[in-house]
Design an enzyme around this catalytic site. Structure first.
Site, mmCIF file in Angstrom:
data_model
loop_
_atom_site.group_PDB
_atom_site.id
_atom_site.type_symbol
_atom_site.label_atom_id
_atom_site.label_comp_id
_atom_site.label_asym_id
_atom_site.label_seq_id
_atom_site.Cartn_x
_atom_site.Cartn_y
_atom_site.Cartn_z
ATOM 1 N N LYS A 1 -14.518 -16.807 22.224
ATOM 2 C CA LYS A 1 -14.333 -15.994 21.799
ATOM 3 C C LYS A 1 -16.055 -15.167 22.375
ATOM 4 O O LYS A 1 -17.148 -15.754 22.693
ATOM 5 C CB LYS A 1 -14.981 -16.654 20.133
ATOM 6 C CG LYS A 1 -13.882 -17.177 19.508
ATOM 7 C CD LYS A 1 -13.048 -15.995 18.771
ATOM 8 C CE LYS A 1 -12.073 -16.836 17.769
ATOM 9 N NZ LYS A 1 -11.231 -15.624 17.745
ATOM 10 N N LYS B 1 0.009 -13.406 14.404
ATOM 11 C CA LYS B 1 -0.215 -14.168 13.643
ATOM 12 C C LYS B 1 0.312 -14.110 11.754
ATOM 13 O O LYS B 1 0.545 -13.621 10.824
ATOM 14 C CB LYS B 1 -1.757 -14.356 12.535
ATOM 15 C CG LYS B 1 -3.125 -14.697 13.202
ATOM 16 C CD LYS B 1 -4.428 -13.603 13.143
ATOM 17 C CE LYS B 1 -5.281 -14.040 13.213
ATOM 18 N NZ LYS B 1 -5.603 -14.121 14.355
HETATM 19 MG MG LIG Z 1 -8.358 -12.759 17.377
#
Ligand SMILES: [Mg+2]
Length: 313
Positions: free
Chosen positions: A134, A238
């Protein structure tokens, strides 16, 4: 008509996950049990409100309104409850059919910041070859220095993908992409906010490193919309919050879809459905799937014995 039972869970991250959205400490969700007199199947509702799905409380209210369910009711679950639609439709499908276990390549999520430097090796020793990290959390010069240290330390066979969670501005996104091109990063995920679609389209044409949309395409409606608008970069999907799995299958039949399947930190129940039923039923390229997240938890919810998982709640 199947009987509906449900139980709630709360998963605590071993260490909070730090992203541009903030710190994430507990993942709440709902396990579904559908049964008749002969057979049981399992489903899971794992909402992610920050990505535009229903809240946990809305999902809970929906479950509380049901004693039994049939196919017609599932098909009518409204679009503002995408995680519920996924949970019930996947449970229904697993009730009707059994799928063989598949072995798929995983991308493993590293801790944010310089903690990644100490974390990749044990995952590598367990066979991990694709890593996700990240960014968009700390000042850019600090992050770029950590990045250089990380790519220098990683073996050359390792693949690295970056995820900014919409946390970069135009200039920083360009700086990052220059670095990505230099080091052969697999892709940069969601550099800018979803409303900056045109700018991300420009970035995707300017650099070699592909751009992946994630927050921009959280639901099926958004996936279809970005495809219509001409996005031919990577789509992060997702499935657990996208909505209907059967409609997702139809979307995957569009030509030229380059897709990365991704986790929302669901338990083994939704993971098994996505990996054994959904992914093998469509062809969306060969990228490692983003389900290498179980090392972030220290609980019983990764186990494949779903009866004892249920009993542990
Ligand atoms: Mg992402």
């Amino acid at each position: 008509m199947l009987k509906v039972e449900f139980r709630c869970y709360q998963r605590s991250f071993k260490q909070p996950l730090h992203t541009h959205h903030g710190l994430w400490e507990v993942r709440p969700g709902i396990i579904l049990k559908l049964s008749d007199r002969h057979q049981t199947s399992w489903g899971e509702i794992a909402p992610l409100e920050a990505f535009g799905s229903e809240s946990f409380d809305q999902a809970l209210q929906f479950c509380q309104s049901l004693r039994t369910i049939d196919r017609a009711t599932i098909v009518q679950i409204p679009a503002h409850l995408p995680a519920c639609r996924f949970g019930f439709e996947s449970a229904w499908e697993s009730f009707e059919a059994h799928a063989p276990v598949r072995k798929l390549n995983h991308s493993n999520l590293l801790p944010t910041g310089n903690m990644a430097l100490g974390a990749w090796r044990s995952l590598w020793n367990q066979g991990a070859r694709t890593f996700k990290w990240k960014i968009g959390v700390a000042p850019i010069q600090q992050e770029l220095a950590n990045f250089e240290a990380l790519v220098t330390a990683l073996p050359s066979q390792a693949q690295l993908r970056l995820d900014a969670n919409g946390g970069l501005n135009w200039n920083d996104a360009n700086l990052w992409l220059q670095k990505c091109d230099r080091y052969g990063v697999e892709f940069l995920e969601q550099p800018l906010l979803p409303q900056q679609f045109d700018a991300m389209l420009q970035l995707s044409q300017r650099y070699q490193t592909p751009i992946a949309l994630d927050e921009s395409v959280a639901t099926l409606e958004q996936l279809e919309c970005c495809y219509e608008l001409g996005w031919r970069g990577i789509f992060v999907v997702k499935a657990a919050i996208a909505g209907s799995p059967s409609r997702l299958r139809s979307f995957c039949q569009n030509p030229g879809i380059d897709m990365v399947w991704s986790s929302v930190f669901e338990t083994a129940i939704a993971q098994r459905y996505i990996q054994n039923y959904l992914i093998p039923s469509v062809s969306t390229g060969k990228r490692a799937i983003g389900f290498g997240v179980n090392h972030w938890f220290n609980d019983d919810l990764n186990q494949l014995d779903f009866t004892s998982l249920w009993q542990s709640l």
